[in-house]
Write an enzyme that holds these catalytic residues in place. Structure first.
Site, PDB file in Angstrom:
ATOM      1  N   GLY A 164       0.766  -1.239   0.000  1.00 49.39           N
ATOM      2  CA  GLY A 164       0.000   0.000   0.000  1.00 49.39           C
ATOM      3  C   GLY A 164       0.791   1.280   0.000  1.00 49.39           C
ATOM      4  N   PHE A 193       5.652  -9.069   0.256  1.00 46.17           N
ATOM      5  CA  PHE A 193       4.510  -9.935  -0.038  1.00 46.17           C
ATOM      6  C   PHE A 193       4.911 -11.266  -0.667  1.00 46.17           C
ATOM      7  CE2 PHE A 193       4.089  -6.402  -3.355  1.00 46.17           C
ATOM      8  CZ  PHE A 193       4.835  -7.053  -4.333  1.00 46.17           C
ATOM      9  N   HIS A 229      -0.109  -6.453 -11.441  1.00 44.23           N
ATOM     10  CA  HIS A 229       0.242  -6.228 -12.855  1.00 44.23           C
ATOM     11  C   HIS A 229       1.744  -6.045 -13.039  1.00 44.23           C
ATOM     12  CE1 HIS A 229      -0.052  -1.967 -11.538  1.00 44.23           C
ATOM     13  NE2 HIS A 229       0.906  -1.778 -12.431  1.00 44.23           N
TER      14      HIS A 229
END
Length: 427
Positions: A257, A307, A326
């Site tokens: 984020g 992640f 993406h």
């Protein structure tokens, strides 16, 4: 989709141009121009959607009419002009737009002296830029002034960074992309790209940039510039998912984020929810945590997290993944999703906010063009790219069949971004 005829295109161009002209006149707005004092954009923020659409229709139809009138042979010969990037690349590399003040005049000799280039080269570069890109103006032979476009380069660091990025990183990567594809056929590895070959590195784009702070700062400035576009505004996320239906005290985890702008926006609208913003970049996390508004500070926390490691926040209600996947080929995107699984409780939502490309031929050609440019750019830099909706569903299916599809829809107010909703059903 069938191509409109020349007369149909011409009629639409005339009709929509008249609409835009009438709107400008009725709102006492200046007409389009590249004069140095011209506004930076034709229609101001907040212009009603119908007028925005009319303007875009004129742009699209003019491009299509031009191509039709050129015909296939001339279209090929005039479209493939790599030389057109040389002048803006040199202008940004040698900071020619900064070499003389806006509102003043200069000469080729003075520009050459300021930049260290030869006068002959400066003359050829600037005259090319004037004729092709509306960068600078030559009101009298040998006398150079700023245009509205070169003024932007001189005064807006974000625009200057964008042109540098496009003519350096992207162009170099594009030039070497066929070499990379020949050496690494079908590769989805982030360090086997046109960018990697161009820079003679075995590192991925992001790893390489981390070793080159000046280029990383330029890239960061470009990303900030792009994300400031209205259709990417964090406020659009508020109405794109039923956040208000989450239980009081519920938790939303924003995976990747960055500065947490979306979660800060959501926290201000949904005071019963808590938010955790995760990002790999620890300096970004520290800076964002220090800058978060006091009124949401107790409900928005920041956490350094990669992640590609298992998700550390267990039992959250929503795991939100915005404009992350993406950047990765399917192999790695599946890994990101699988790393969520140990933390997921039954009924937890995984919401992806990302680009969904249209099926080929399902939208007008001019609209499809921008999707294809974006998609191929990802290949050049990352061996990744945007996905059609079917690509997103196959991605979740490959990650684990316990991800159950709940729906997908375009994000209101955006032409590219969708909300893709899955729920974890561990049964």
């Amino acid at each position: 989709m069938s191509t409109p005829s020349m007369t149909q295109l011409s009629a639409r161009i005339g009709e929509n141009t008249a609409k835009v002209n009438a709107y400008l006149a009725s709102h006492d707005l200046p007409g389009p121009s590249f004069e140095v004092d011209a506004p930076q954009q034709l229609l101001p923020p907040g212009t009603d959607a119908e007028m925005v659409l009319a303007r875009q229709s004129v742009i699209d139809d003019c491009l299509e009419l031009r191509n039709l009138l050129l015909g296939p042979r001339e279209h090929i010969m005039t479209t493939h002009q790599a030389i057109n990037l040389v002048s803006p690349k040199a202008i940004t590399a040698f900071r020619l737009a900064h070499a003389f003040p806006v509102g003043s005049e200069t000469t080729f000799a003075e520009l050459a002296a300021a930049s260290g280039l030869g006068e002959t080269h400066v003359r050829k570069l600037v005259r090319h830029a004037v004729s092709v890109h509306n960068l600078f103006a030559e009101p009298r032979p040998g006398v150079i002034t700023h245009s509205a476009a070169s003024r932007l380069l001189a005064e807006d660091d974000a625009v200057h960074s964008w042109v540098e990025y496009a003519t350096h990183e992207l162009w170099d990567a594009a030039f070497h992309a066929p070499d990379a594809m020949r050496r690494f056929p079908g590769s989805g590895e982030p360090n086997e790209t046109g960018f990697s070959v161009a820079n003679a590195t075995d590192k991925s784009f992001f790893a390489f940039m981390s070793d080159h702070p000046d280029r990383l700062r330029r890239f960061a400035a470009v990303m900030r510039y792009i994300t400031q576009r209205p259709e990417l505004g964090p406020e659009l996320v508020v109405g794109a998912f039923p956040w208000g239906e989450l239980p009081a005290g519920g938790t939303v985890v924003d995976v990747g984020g960055s500065h947490g702008l979306v979660c800060i926006e959501l926290a201000s609208k949904f005071p019963t929810l808590k938010f955790v913003v995760q990002d790999l970049d620890e300096p970004v996390i520290r800076d964002a945590d220090a800058r978060k508004p006091a009124e949401v500070a107790d409900r928005v926390t920041f956490m350094a997290h990669n992640f590609f490691n298992p998700q550390p926040v267990h039992g959250a209600d929503v795991y939100f993944v915005r404009a992350v996947l993406h950047n990765w080929s399917d192999k790695y995107a599946v890994e990101v999703l699988r790393n969520l699984i140990p933390a997921l409780k039954p009924g937890a939502a995984v919401v992806v906010n990302d680009v969904v490309t249209p099926e080929a031929g399902s939208v007008p050609k001019v609209a499809e063009r921008q999707f294809r440019i974006s998609d191929l750019s990802q290949v050049l830099l990352l061996n990744a790219g945007d996905r059609e909706l079917a690509g997103w569903t196959s991605l979740f299916g490959a990650a684990d069949p316990r991800f159950k599809f709940k729906g997908a829809a375009p994000m209101p107010g955006s032409t590219r971004m969708w909300m893709i909703h899955y729920v974890w059903e561990d049964a």
